[in-house]
Design a protein around this motif. Structure first.
Motif, PDB file in Angstrom:
ATOM      1  N   PHE A  35       0.837  -1.192   0.000  1.00 19.93           N
ATOM      2  CA  PHE A  35       0.000   0.000   0.000  1.00 19.93           C
ATOM      3  C   PHE A  35       0.875   1.246   0.000  1.00 19.93           C
ATOM      4  O   PHE A  35       1.789   1.368   0.816  1.00 19.93           O
ATOM      5  CB  PHE A  35      -0.914   0.009   1.237  1.00 19.93           C
ATOM      6  N   CYS A  36       0.577   2.187  -0.919  1.00 17.81           N
ATOM      7  CA  CYS A  36       1.335   3.446  -0.975  1.00 17.81           C
ATOM      8  C   CYS A  36       0.565   4.526  -0.214  1.00 17.81           C
ATOM      9  O   CYS A  36      -0.567   4.311   0.224  1.00 17.81           O
ATOM     10  CB  CYS A  36       1.582   3.871  -2.425  1.00 17.81           C
ATOM     11  N   ALA A  37       1.160   5.716  -0.081  1.00 19.32           N
ATOM     12  CA  ALA A  37       0.549   6.809   0.675  1.00 19.32           C
ATOM     13  C   ALA A  37      -0.734   7.319   0.019  1.00 19.32           C
ATOM     14  O   ALA A  37      -1.561   7.937   0.683  1.00 19.32           O
ATOM     15  CB  ALA A  37       1.547   7.951   0.837  1.00 19.32           C
ATOM     16  N   ARG A  38      -0.911   7.073  -1.266  1.00 16.94           N
ATOM     17  CA  ARG A  38      -2.134   7.515  -1.956  1.00 16.94           C
ATOM     18  C   ARG A  38      -3.251   6.480  -1.895  1.00 16.94           C
ATOM     19  O   ARG A  38      -4.307   6.667  -2.500  1.00 16.94           O
ATOM     20  CB  ARG A  38      -1.815   7.851  -3.405  1.00 16.94           C
ATOM     21  N   GLY A  39      -3.031   5.381  -1.197  1.00 16.18           N
ATOM     22  CA  GLY A  39      -4.074   4.379  -1.010  1.00 16.18           C
ATOM     23  C   GLY A  39      -4.155   3.324  -2.103  1.00 16.18           C
ATOM     24  O   GLY A  39      -5.068   2.502  -2.088  1.00 16.18           O
ATOM     25  N   HIS A  40      -3.215   3.305  -3.039  1.00 16.90           N
ATOM     26  CA  HIS A  40      -3.215   2.279  -4.081  1.00 16.90           C
ATOM     27  C   HIS A  40      -2.710   0.961  -3.495  1.00 16.90           C
ATOM     28  O   HIS A  40      -1.790   0.948  -2.690  1.00 16.90           O
ATOM     29  CB  HIS A  40      -2.312   2.685  -5.246  1.00 16.90           C
TER      30      HIS A  40
END
Length: 119
Positions: A35-40
């Motif tokens: 999970f990345c900081a943008r929610g992907h």
């Protein structure tokens, strides 16, 4: 044969085997969510016996992701492009720059006075 058809119907040049039986079994795989900081969410496949990395780059936005959906790594700070002059100004004060300039000009004036060709 009517219409100039192919002798082998229903296949094309380069067609491979039809199904899992001819190719053999696939290696056991493990799908891990990152999970990345943008929610992907990204789910790459790894061999079951492979060492799984702690972070994985998101293919959508390029940010780094980890396996903790509630605490993804923060985005990295991107430094703006700096010119050569900006780096010089970080190293030298205005007074130092004026001293260096006057020294260089004096050197040029001395060379001209001696008759040196300056390009």
């Amino acid at each position: 044969m009517a219409g100039g058809g192919s002798a082998i119907r229903g296949s094309r040049v380069g067609a491979g085997p039809m199904g899992e039986a001819e190719r053999g079994d696939t290696a056991p795989r493990l799908y891990i969510s990152y999970f990345c900081a943008r929610g992907h969410e990204t789910r790459p496949a790894f061999a079951a016996d492979a060492t799984v990395p702690e972070t994985w780059d998101c293919p959508r936005c390029g940010l780094s992701g980890n396996r903790d959906s509630l605490n993804p790594p923060p985005p990295t700070k991107i430094e703006p492009y700096k010119t050569h002059l900006a780096y010089v100004k970080e190293r030298r004060s205005d007074a130092e720059a004026a001293d260096i300039l006057s020294e260089a000009l004096q050197t040029l004036r001395d060379r001209r006075a001696r008759g040196d060709v300056i390009y």
